[in-house]
Design a protein around this motif. Structure first.
Motif, PDB file in Angstrom:
ATOM      1  N   MET A   1       0.839  -1.181   0.000  1.00 63.56           N
ATOM      2  CA  MET A   1       0.000   0.000   0.000  1.00 63.56           C
ATOM      3  C   MET A   1       0.882   1.241   0.000  1.00 63.56           C
ATOM      4  O   MET A   1       1.900   1.273   0.670  1.00 63.56           O
ATOM      5  CB  MET A   1      -0.894   0.006   1.239  1.00 63.56           C
ATOM      6  CG  MET A   1      -1.969  -1.054   1.184  1.00 63.56           C
ATOM      7  SD  MET A   1      -3.065  -0.962   2.581  1.00 63.56           S
ATOM      8  CE  MET A   1      -2.057  -1.654   3.835  1.00 63.56           C
ATOM      9  N   ARG A   2       0.419   2.277  -0.744  1.00 64.14           N
ATOM     10  CA  ARG A   2       1.223   3.494  -0.878  1.00 64.14           C
ATOM     11  C   ARG A   2       0.641   4.625  -0.044  1.00 64.14           C
ATOM     12  O   ARG A   2       0.695   5.786  -0.467  1.00 64.14           O
ATOM     13  CB  ARG A   2       1.284   3.906  -2.342  1.00 64.14           C
ATOM     14  CG  ARG A   2       2.030   2.916  -3.217  1.00 64.14           C
ATOM     15  CD  ARG A   2       2.276   3.481  -4.604  1.00 64.14           C
ATOM     16  NE  ARG A   2       3.204   4.611  -4.550  1.00 64.14           N
ATOM     17  CZ  ARG A   2       2.903   5.835  -4.950  1.00 64.14           C
ATOM     18  NH1 ARG A   2       1.721   6.120  -5.407  1.00 64.14           N
ATOM     19  NH2 ARG A   2       3.808   6.788  -4.890  1.00 64.14           N
ATOM     20  N   HIS A   3       0.105   4.360   1.088  1.00 61.57           N
ATOM     21  CA  HIS A   3      -0.479   5.416   1.896  1.00 61.57           C
ATOM     22  C   HIS A   3       0.596   6.400   2.339  1.00 61.57           C
ATOM     23  O   HIS A   3       1.665   6.005   2.796  1.00 61.57           O
ATOM     24  CB  HIS A   3      -1.176   4.836   3.134  1.00 61.57           C
ATOM     25  CG  HIS A   3      -2.321   3.937   2.790  1.00 61.57           C
ATOM     26  ND1 HIS A   3      -3.340   4.321   1.960  1.00 61.57           N
ATOM     27  CD2 HIS A   3      -2.598   2.670   3.163  1.00 61.57           C
ATOM     28  CE1 HIS A   3      -4.201   3.329   1.840  1.00 61.57           C
ATOM     29  NE2 HIS A   3      -3.763   2.305   2.557  1.00 61.57           N
ATOM     30  N   ARG A   4       0.314   7.668   2.189  1.00 59.60           N
ATOM     31  CA  ARG A   4       1.175   8.777   2.603  1.00 59.60           C
ATOM     32  C   ARG A   4       2.539   8.776   1.906  1.00 59.60           C
ATOM     33  O   ARG A   4       3.509   9.319   2.426  1.00 59.60           O
ATOM     34  CB  ARG A   4       1.350   8.785   4.118  1.00 59.60           C
ATOM     35  CG  ARG A   4       0.021   8.982   4.829  1.00 59.60           C
ATOM     36  CD  ARG A   4       0.210   8.975   6.293  1.00 59.60           C
ATOM     37  NE  ARG A   4       1.115  10.075   6.652  1.00 59.60           N
ATOM     38  CZ  ARG A   4       0.891  10.943   7.616  1.00 59.60           C
ATOM     39  NH1 ARG A   4      -0.185  10.847   8.318  1.00 59.60           N
ATOM     40  NH2 ARG A   4       1.756  11.876   7.883  1.00 59.60           N
ATOM     41  N   ASN A   5       2.636   8.154   0.768  1.00 58.65           N
ATOM     42  CA  ASN A   5       3.859   8.191  -0.037  1.00 58.65           C
ATOM     43  C   ASN A   5       3.554   8.987  -1.298  1.00 58.65           C
ATOM     44  O   ASN A   5       3.240   8.425  -2.339  1.00 58.65           O
ATOM     45  CB  ASN A   5       4.330   6.785  -0.406  1.00 58.65           C
ATOM     46  CG  ASN A   5       4.779   5.994   0.785  1.00 58.65           C
ATOM     47  OD1 ASN A   5       5.206   6.564   1.781  1.00 58.65           O
ATOM     48  ND2 ASN A   5       4.665   4.683   0.710  1.00 58.65           N
ATOM     49  N   LYS A   6       3.636  10.290  -1.212  1.00 56.18           N
ATOM     50  CA  LYS A   6       3.193  11.147  -2.310  1.00 56.18           C
ATOM     51  C   LYS A   6       4.300  11.468  -3.305  1.00 56.18           C
ATOM     52  O   LYS A   6       4.028  12.020  -4.357  1.00 56.18           O
ATOM     53  CB  LYS A   6       2.642  12.463  -1.751  1.00 56.18           C
ATOM     54  CG  LYS A   6       1.408  12.296  -0.917  1.00 56.18           C
ATOM     55  CD  LYS A   6       0.248  11.856  -1.757  1.00 56.18           C
ATOM     56  CE  LYS A   6      -0.998  11.740  -0.909  1.00 56.18           C
ATOM     57  NZ  LYS A   6      -2.126  11.245  -1.638  1.00 56.18           N
ATOM     58  N   ILE A   7       5.539  11.193  -2.990  1.00 54.68           N
ATOM     59  CA  ILE A   7       6.627  11.544  -3.893  1.00 54.68           C
ATOM     60  C   ILE A   7       6.612  10.630  -5.111  1.00 54.68           C
ATOM     61  O   ILE A   7       6.416   9.423  -5.005  1.00 54.68           O
ATOM     62  CB  ILE A   7       7.989  11.483  -3.172  1.00 54.68           C
ATOM     63  CG1 ILE A   7       9.101  11.963  -4.089  1.00 54.68           C
ATOM     64  CG2 ILE A   7       8.274  10.098  -2.640  1.00 54.68           C
ATOM     65  CD1 ILE A   7      10.421  12.131  -3.392  1.00 54.68           C
ATOM     66  N   ASN A   8       6.796  11.228  -6.281  1.00 54.43           N
ATOM     67  CA  ASN A   8       6.900  10.457  -7.512  1.00 54.43           C
ATOM     68  C   ASN A   8       8.363  10.055  -7.673  1.00 54.43           C
ATOM     69  O   ASN A   8       9.240  10.903  -7.810  1.00 54.43           O
ATOM     70  CB  ASN A   8       6.441  11.296  -8.697  1.00 54.43           C
ATOM     71  CG  ASN A   8       6.370  10.491  -9.967  1.00 54.43           C
ATOM     72  OD1 ASN A   8       6.842   9.363 -10.026  1.00 54.43           O
ATOM     73  ND2 ASN A   8       5.779  11.069 -10.995  1.00 54.43           N
ATOM     74  N   ARG A   9       8.628   8.780  -7.638  1.00 53.74           N
ATOM     75  CA  ARG A   9      10.016   8.304  -7.687  1.00 53.74           C
ATOM     76  C   ARG A   9      10.555   8.178  -9.105  1.00 53.74           C
ATOM     77  O   ARG A   9      11.717   7.842  -9.305  1.00 53.74           O
ATOM     78  CB  ARG A   9      10.120   6.977  -6.948  1.00 53.74           C
ATOM     79  CG  ARG A   9       9.904   7.168  -5.461  1.00 53.74           C
ATOM     80  CD  ARG A   9      10.177   5.908  -4.675  1.00 53.74           C
ATOM     81  NE  ARG A   9      10.189   6.197  -3.252  1.00 53.74           N
ATOM     82  CZ  ARG A   9       9.116   6.367  -2.505  1.00 53.74           C
ATOM     83  NH1 ARG A   9       7.914   6.290  -3.058  1.00 53.74           N
ATOM     84  NH2 ARG A   9       9.206   6.623  -1.219  1.00 53.74           N
ATOM     85  N   LEU A  10       9.713   8.409 -10.089  1.00 51.55           N
ATOM     86  CA  LEU A  10      10.110   8.442 -11.495  1.00 51.55           C
ATOM     87  C   LEU A  10      10.749   7.132 -11.962  1.00 51.55           C
ATOM     88  O   LEU A  10      11.487   7.111 -12.951  1.00 51.55           O
ATOM     89  CB  LEU A  10      11.071   9.604 -11.762  1.00 51.55           C
ATOM     90  CG  LEU A  10      10.526  11.005 -11.489  1.00 51.55           C
ATOM     91  CD1 LEU A  10      11.626  12.033 -11.646  1.00 51.55           C
ATOM     92  CD2 LEU A  10       9.366  11.320 -12.400  1.00 51.55           C
ATOM     93  N   GLY A  11      10.513   6.046 -11.264  1.00 57.20           N
ATOM     94  CA  GLY A  11      11.044   4.748 -11.685  1.00 57.20           C
ATOM     95  C   GLY A  11      12.549   4.658 -11.597  1.00 57.20           C
ATOM     96  O   GLY A  11      13.176   3.935 -12.369  1.00 57.20           O
ATOM     97  N   ARG A  12      13.158   5.392 -10.673  1.00 55.67           N
ATOM     98  CA  ARG A  12      14.609   5.414 -10.545  1.00 55.67           C
ATOM     99  C   ARG A  12      15.000   5.232  -9.092  1.00 55.67           C
ATOM    100  O   ARG A  12      14.263   5.623  -8.205  1.00 55.67           O
ATOM    101  CB  ARG A  12      15.148   6.770 -11.019  1.00 55.67           C
ATOM    102  CG  ARG A  12      15.015   6.992 -12.501  1.00 55.67           C
ATOM    103  CD  ARG A  12      15.258   8.453 -12.832  1.00 55.67           C
ATOM    104  NE  ARG A  12      15.378   8.666 -14.260  1.00 55.67           N
ATOM    105  CZ  ARG A  12      14.362   8.759 -15.094  1.00 55.67           C
ATOM    106  NH1 ARG A  12      13.128   8.659 -14.650  1.00 55.67           N
ATOM    107  NH2 ARG A  12      14.568   8.958 -16.380  1.00 55.67           N
ATOM    108  N   PRO A  13      16.185   4.698  -8.837  1.00 52.39           N
ATOM    109  CA  PRO A  13      16.680   4.657  -7.454  1.00 52.39           C
ATOM    110  C   PRO A  13      16.997   6.069  -6.965  1.00 52.39           C
ATOM    111  O   PRO A  13      17.104   7.015  -7.746  1.00 52.39           O
ATOM    112  CB  PRO A  13      17.926   3.790  -7.530  1.00 52.39           C
ATOM    113  CG  PRO A  13      18.241   3.617  -8.955  1.00 52.39           C
ATOM    114  CD  PRO A  13      17.040   3.969  -9.754  1.00 52.39           C
TER     115      PRO A  13
END
Length: 161
Positions: A1-13
């Motif tokens: 679940m992605r609750h409270r994870n609003k940052i877009n990680r752009l598919g990168r480390p």
């Protein structure tokens, strides 16, 4: 679940993402406008707005913090010497994202992100253009008098030449 994870990680480390945002931010500072994908543009906006806010105070501490984000002297000099003067009166919203047509190769949503104060189209003061009325009412004596005065001026200028 992605609750409270609003940052877009752009598919990168994390390291790759940090380097990408650093390079995009440097390009934006140096060129004042860049074209990138919409996802990268939105993440870049949240990355660079606090940096621009920090640049409004020209102190050694602010310069060091900004340098830690860029790791390059040229964008720091550009930011503190030129851009900070223009954004001094602005309370936020230093960047603008304009959506463009999708990219031809992979149909990715594209955008242009720019510094708001460097756009000539939106910041130019529009001068009102004085238009000449062509229709006149019948029997208006003003029209006859105006045309007579103009005709006399034209004749006088022709006579001088």
């Amino acid at each position: 679940m992605r609750h409270r994870n609003k940052i877009n990680r752009l598919g990168r480390p994390a390291g790759h993402r940090k380097a990408l945002l650093m390079n995009l931010a440097k390009s934006l500072i140096m060129h004042k406008r860049i074209v990138t994908t919409l996802a990268k543009g939105k993440v870049l906006r949240s990355f660079i707005e606090p940096i621009l806010t920090r640049a409004k105070q020209d102190t050694t501490h602010s310069r060091r913090i900004v340098f830690s984000h860029f790791q390059d002297k040229e964008p720091v000099k550009e930011l503190f010497n030129h851009i900070a003067e223009k954004i001094q009166q602005r309370f936020g919203g230093y960047t603008r994202i304009i959506k463009l047509a999708n990219r031809a190769g992979d149909n990715a949503a594209m955008c242009m992100i720019e510094l708001v104060d460097y756009n000539d189209i939106y910041t130019k003061e529009v001068k009102p253009v004085k238009t000449v009325r062509r229709r006149r009412r019948k029997g208006s004596t003003d029209v006859v008098q105006e045309s007579a005065v103009v005709a006399q001026e034209v004749v006088a200028e022709a006579a001088k030449e």
